[in-house]
Scaffold this active site. Structure first.
Site, PDB file in Angstrom:
ATOM      1  N   CYS A 112       0.841  -1.192   0.000  1.00 24.26           N
ATOM      2  CA  CYS A 112       0.000   0.000   0.000  1.00 24.26           C
ATOM      3  C   CYS A 112       0.876   1.243   0.000  1.00 24.26           C
ATOM      4  O   CYS A 112       1.903   1.293   0.691  1.00 24.26           O
ATOM      5  CB  CYS A 112      -0.923   0.010   1.233  1.00 24.26           C
ATOM      6  N   HIS A 155      -9.339  -2.873  -3.039  1.00 26.86           N
ATOM      7  CA  HIS A 155      -8.310  -2.282  -2.167  1.00 26.86           C
ATOM      8  C   HIS A 155      -8.622  -0.803  -1.931  1.00 26.86           C
ATOM      9  O   HIS A 155      -8.524  -0.305  -0.804  1.00 26.86           O
ATOM     10  CB  HIS A 155      -6.926  -2.461  -2.807  1.00 26.86           C
ATOM     11  N   GLU A 156      -9.014  -0.098  -3.014  1.00 32.73           N
ATOM     12  CA  GLU A 156      -9.288   1.349  -2.886  1.00 32.73           C
ATOM     13  C   GLU A 156     -10.582   1.610  -2.124  1.00 32.73           C
ATOM     14  O   GLU A 156     -10.643   2.519  -1.285  1.00 32.73           O
ATOM     15  CB  GLU A 156      -9.342   2.007  -4.277  1.00 32.73           C
ATOM     16  N   HIS A 159     -10.112   1.571   1.513  1.00 31.59           N
ATOM     17  CA  HIS A 159      -9.555   2.803   2.088  1.00 31.59           C
ATOM     18  C   HIS A 159     -10.660   3.796   2.463  1.00 31.59           C
ATOM     19  O   HIS A 159     -10.514   4.557   3.423  1.00 31.59           O
ATOM     20  CB  HIS A 159      -8.603   3.487   1.091  1.00 31.59           C
TER      21      HIS A 159
HETATM   22  C1  LIG Z   1       1.636  -0.290  -3.051  1.00 34.98           C
HETATM   23  C2  LIG Z   1       2.173  -0.360  -4.466  1.00 34.98           C
HETATM   24  C3  LIG Z   1       3.236  -1.426  -4.561  1.00 34.98           C
HETATM   25  C4  LIG Z   1       2.752   0.990  -4.844  1.00 34.98           C
HETATM   26  C5  LIG Z   1       1.035  -0.743  -5.424  1.00 34.98           C
HETATM   27  N1  LIG Z   1       1.584  -0.655  -6.729  1.00 34.98           N
HETATM   28  C6  LIG Z   1       1.388  -1.542  -7.663  1.00 34.98           C
HETATM   29  O1  LIG Z   1       0.692  -2.514  -7.529  1.00 34.98           O
HETATM   30  N2  LIG Z   1       2.044  -1.168  -8.813  1.00 34.98           N
HETATM   31  C7  LIG Z   1       1.857  -1.598 -10.076  1.00 34.98           C
HETATM   32  C8  LIG Z   1       1.325  -2.864 -10.355  1.00 34.98           C
HETATM   33  C9  LIG Z   1       1.174  -3.191 -11.672  1.00 34.98           C
HETATM   34  F1  LIG Z   1       0.659  -4.360 -11.978  1.00 34.98           F
HETATM   35  C10 LIG Z   1       1.520  -2.311 -12.687  1.00 34.98           C
HETATM   36  C11 LIG Z   1       2.038  -1.072 -12.354  1.00 34.98           C
HETATM   37  F2  LIG Z   1       2.349  -0.211 -13.308  1.00 34.98           F
HETATM   38  C12 LIG Z   1       2.205  -0.703 -11.064  1.00 34.98           C
HETATM   39  C13 LIG Z   1      -0.168   0.210  -5.389  1.00 34.98           C
HETATM   40  O2  LIG Z   1      -0.129   1.220  -6.053  1.00 34.98           O
HETATM   41  N3  LIG Z   1      -1.249  -0.106  -4.626  1.00 34.98           N
HETATM   42  C14 LIG Z   1      -2.309   0.888  -4.591  1.00 34.98           C
HETATM   43  C15 LIG Z   1      -2.528   1.464  -3.213  1.00 34.98           C
HETATM   44  O3  LIG Z   1      -1.735   1.341  -2.304  1.00 34.98           O
HETATM   45  N4  LIG Z   1      -3.675   2.077  -3.114  1.00 34.98           N
HETATM   46  O4  LIG Z   1      -4.070   2.575  -1.935  1.00 34.98           O
HETATM   47  C16 LIG Z   1      -1.432  -1.344  -3.888  1.00 34.98           C
HETATM   48  C17 LIG Z   1      -2.005  -2.444  -4.792  1.00 34.98           C
HETATM   49  C18 LIG Z   1      -2.138  -3.735  -3.973  1.00 34.98           C
HETATM   50  C19 LIG Z   1      -3.278  -4.488  -4.575  1.00 34.98           C
HETATM   51  C20 LIG Z   1      -4.123  -3.490  -5.296  1.00 34.98           C
HETATM   52  C21 LIG Z   1      -3.429  -2.176  -5.297  1.00 34.98           C
HETATM   53 ZN   LIG Z   2      -3.550   1.316  -0.404  1.00 33.86          ZN
END
Ligand SMILES: CC(C)(C)[C@H](NC(=O)Nc1cc(F)cc(F)c1)C(=O)N(CC(=O)NO)CC1CCCC1
Ligand SMILES: [Zn+2]
Length: 185
Positions: A112, A155-156, A159
């Site tokens: 996250c 996930h969103e 939040h």
């Molecule tokens: C926490 C983090 C590792 C930064 C995660 N990034 C991510 O999944 N990056 C990613 C994946 C891909 F498949 C292609 C790409 F381009 C980038 C993310 O943004 N989140 C969103 C977040 O924290 N929202 O609050 C966490 C993910 C975990 C499962 C769903 C979202």
């Molecule tokens: Zn998150």
């Protein structure tokens, strides 16, 4: 522009609060925030901009993560081949109105943007969801999502209700799942 310093981390009460439902029309400020959140995700997925501003590559960002307790989240799930994204939308007042019995979890677990540590374990979510949400104009949408886009939206939406991914991990059996649940690579 939003950078990592604007993203609040564990310990900030806003992350554990129930976010307020938006009312339409959104204020100018709320519309600007929606734009800035999506711009953050686009920037974070551009290697040059991400490196320049030290951004973690993000696929989703909820308003509470930038300390705004409002039911709004930006989602930008890129396609593998770099063409049109799998899912790009700002979801306002989202509600999962139905879902599959079948569960699914990412094989590597979840992280996250607001959690600066690794927490291992399967985060079991619904494999398929029917999502009702409003767009920035206040138009209602009802869509069906599955696999990774469905995981990101869940996930969103968590939040918006003060739930963090590791709340779903069974720390006694972090890598146990029901037989019929799917592991998504
Ligand atoms: C926490 C983090 C590792 C930064 C995660 N990034 C991510 O999944 N990056 C990613 C994946 C891909 F498949 C292609 C790409 F381009 C980038 C993310 O943004 N989140 C969103 C977040 O924290 N929202 O609050 C966490 C993910 C975990 C499962 C769903 C979202
Ligand atoms: Zn998150």
């Amino acid at each position: 522009m939003i950078t990592m310093k604007n993203i609040i981390r564990e310990g900030n009460d806003t992350l554990r609060a129930e976010a307020k439902k938006a009312t339409f029309p959104l204020s100018e400020e709320q519309q600007q925030l929606a734009h800035d959140m999506m711009e953050f995700l686009e920037n974070s997925q551009d290697p040059e901009i991400a490196e320049k501003y030290h951004l973690r590559a993000g696929v989703g960002l909820a308003a509470p993560q930038v300390d705004v307790s409002l039911q709004m989240a930006a989602v930008l799930v890129p396609s593998e081949d770099g063409t049109a994204p799998l899912f790009k939308e700002t979801i306002v007042n989202p509600v999962i109105i139905s879902h599959s019995v079948q569960g699914a979890a990412l094989s590597e677990g979840e992280g996250c943007l607001s959690v600066d540590r690794d927490v291992s374990g399967y985060v079991v979510r619904h494999d398929r969801i029917t999502l009702r949400y409003y767009d920035l104009e206040g138009t209602q949408h009802k869509i069906r999502l599955k696999n990774y886009p469905a995981i990101v939206c869940q996930h969103e939406i968590d939040h918006l209700h003060g739930v963090l991914f590791y709340d779903h991990i069974d720390h006694d059996h972090p890598f146990t799942m029901q037989d019929e649940d799917l592991v998504i690579d």
